[in-house]
Design a protein around this motif. Structure first.
Motif: not given
Ligand code: ADA
Length: 555
Positions: A412-440
């Protein structure tokens, strides 16, 4: 200790902290009781003050005269400063420095009082109840400088390379208090000198800019962190009356396609996020404690530290410059909602800490990227306007580094046109039990196909899991050290095997204290996702992280 090197040969400076000061709490059960405390420090480390939220008055007396500059390198989190009872400075935010210049002070003993306030209130838009601790105190050094009739306030060096020839653009800010005679400015780097001819300077600030060229230099890199000293001198009749020294490195950072390039080579970030937090020091870690943290971080095989979520002590940056540790430094914000970003003080306080961060830390070669607004409202139009304003401000101050922000807004992020680098904080397997590679892969694909972040470098700025030190179970239950180790292993392998990702910052280096008032519930009222616990005792995941970082393929 102020810096790891001396900033002056001419100007006489002395640290006023590093001694016992008087401390008087102004609220609470001990209100009005004066005691002696060590400084710099957090009052949460004074017996009986572990939970104190209020104001504390610090006082010290010293002999001085003439033109003085008092530099406050960190007061948490709101400061009011009086000199002989007269208000001379006020500052919001624990993580950046501020100063006061006094002219024609009469010879004799003087009293300096600093009232620090760590309360949460509508007047504080950035220090809010949060998943880290806002401490109280004079948490970084206070320095007394003896000035003459004029002084050099700052010197900035911007290195660049063109066709194998290195250039250093230098900018010197001189403040003339009372000097009527002509003065000249001389800048020296290595054996080169750049002199600005003597002339009568106006009262106030004068700026001197010029370029210096170097056929051969030792470049700064993580592998070979070569540092140079820039010396700016102010001369009257050819005699130095003031000076300022700083350090920089010949290195260039830019983005190209999906890569972050340092001196033309793609970076692979193997990093950890680190709060300035310690059970014995609060956020006022002394040099040896900072150095120990960095020794552990290097032992892990990490090559970068993210200063979550605020500008750090310059001692930390000096050490990273010397050790070749890359730094993502970010302004002060964590997880602010649109409502919190609409606080009437937010824009002014965010602009101030951003400006101070860039202006005060500009020369550090270890800082390869500026970050803003960790996990704030980058999924709203109002938030986007704030992100744009802050990134525009940084670029107006520094065009030599890329910018980014750590998002947690998934798709839902609408700001990725602003920075030179896109960065995410993600917590697969901790906040949601999702396979990491697939989630990424799914998230990265969305960024490439649905956002203006397509084709930009991509960083995972947080990934991790909780682990309670000493909680061991043969069946790896959540919160056990075993669960944390196996989760981090899957997370790291997923990110580091993802070829389109420029790297990772583990959340986080050590367990930290969090605000009692924060809505979140966490065991021990701590954030327990450290690779080491708050006393820097390695958890089970430590050796696994070390193995993965130490053997990771670096571009
Ligand atoms: C967020 C936030 C961190 C910390 C982390 C966690 O990503 O940026 O400060 O709160 O989550 O531990 O959940």
């Amino acid at each position: 200790m102020i810096r790891t090197f001396s900033m002056h040969d001419v100007r006489v400076v002395r640290e006023l902290t590093g001694t016992l000061w008087d401390f008087t709490p102004l609220q609470g059960e001990h209100a009005g009781e004066r005691m002696q405390v060590h400084t710099p420090s957090c009052w949460e480390n004074y017996p009986g003050f572990g939970l104190y939220r209020g104001e504390g008055k610090y006082a010290v007396r010293f002999e001085a005269k003439g033109n003085l500059r008092l530099v406050f390198r960190g007061v948490s989190h709101t400061a009011t400063v009086r000199f002989d009872g007269r208000k001379i400075a006020a500052h919001y935010n624990a993580y950046t420095a501020f100063d006061a210049v006094l002219q024609d002070v009469a010879a004799g003993e003087h009293t300096l009082e600093i009232v620090a306030d760590n309360r949460f209130s509508a007047e504080s838009a950035l220090h809010v109840p949060n998943d880290y601790m806002s401490y109280g105190g004079v948490t970084r050094p206070v320095v007394l400088e003896q000035l003459g009739a004029a002084y050099i306030r700052s010197v900035y060096v911007t290195p660049s390379c063109n066709g194998g020839i290195w250039h250093a653009h230098v900018r010197v800010h001189v403040h003339n208090l009372q000097e009527r005679a002509p003065m000249s400015v001389c800048v020296r780097i290595a054996a080169r000198e750049l002199t600005f001819p003597a002339h009568t300077m106006c009262e106030g600030e004068s700026v001197f800019e010029g370029d210096m060229t170097f056929e051969e230099v030792n470049e700064w890199s993580p592998e070979h962190p070569a540092l140079y000293t820039v010396t700016a001198a102010l001369l009257r009749d050819g005699v130095p009356i003031d000076d300022l020294k700083d350090r920089f490195g010949f290195r260039e950072v830019r983005t190209q396609g999906k890569h972050i390039l340092l001196n033309g080579k793609p970076l692979t970030i193997l990093g950890v996020c680190r709060h300035e937090d310690h059970p014995q020091f609060g956020c006022a870690l002394p040099f040896s404690a900072i150095a120990y943290d960095l020794a552990l971080i290097r032992d892990l095989g990490a090559n970068s530290v993210r200063t979550a979520h605020y500008p750090n002590d310059e001692l930390f940056l000096d050490l990273c410059d010397e050790l070749g540790l890359l730094v993502w430094e970010e302004n002060h914000a964590r997880g602010l909602s649109p409502e919190q970003m609409r606080n009437e003080h937010f824009e002014r306080q965010a602009e101030q800490v951003t400006r101070e961060m860039v202006e005060q830390h500009y020369n550090h070669p270890c800082i390869y990227i500026w970050g803003i607004l960790n996990e704030c409202a980058s999924d709203s139009e109002y938030g986007k306007a704030c992100y744009k304003k802050q990134l525009d401000l940084i670029r107006s101050l520094d065009r030599s580094r890329p910018c980014s922000f750590a998002s947690c807004k998934f798709k839902t992020d609408i700001c990725f046109g602003l920075p030179e680098v896109v960065s995410y904080n993600i917590y697969p397997r901790w906040y949601h039990d999702t396979p990491c590679r697939a989630y990424l892969a799914d998230l990265y694909d969305w960024v490439q196909t649905q956002t203006e972040g397509a084709g930009k470098p991509f960083l995972v700025t947080e990934i991790g899991a909780g682990g309670l030190y000493g909680y061991r179970t043969p069946y790896a239950s959540k919160w056990s050290e075993e669960f944390q180790a196996q989760t981090l292993k899957e997370q790291l392998n997923a990110v580091l095997s993802f070829s389109d990702c420029s790297g990772v910052y583990l959340w986080q280096f050590c367990d930290i204290r969090i605000s009692e008032e924060w809505w979140g519930t966490r065991p021990r009222t701590m954030n327990n996702k450290g690779i080491v616990d708050e006393y820097r005792r390695p958890k089970l995941c430590y050796d696994m992280v070390k193995e993965i970082f130490s053997t990771a393929k670096r571009r």
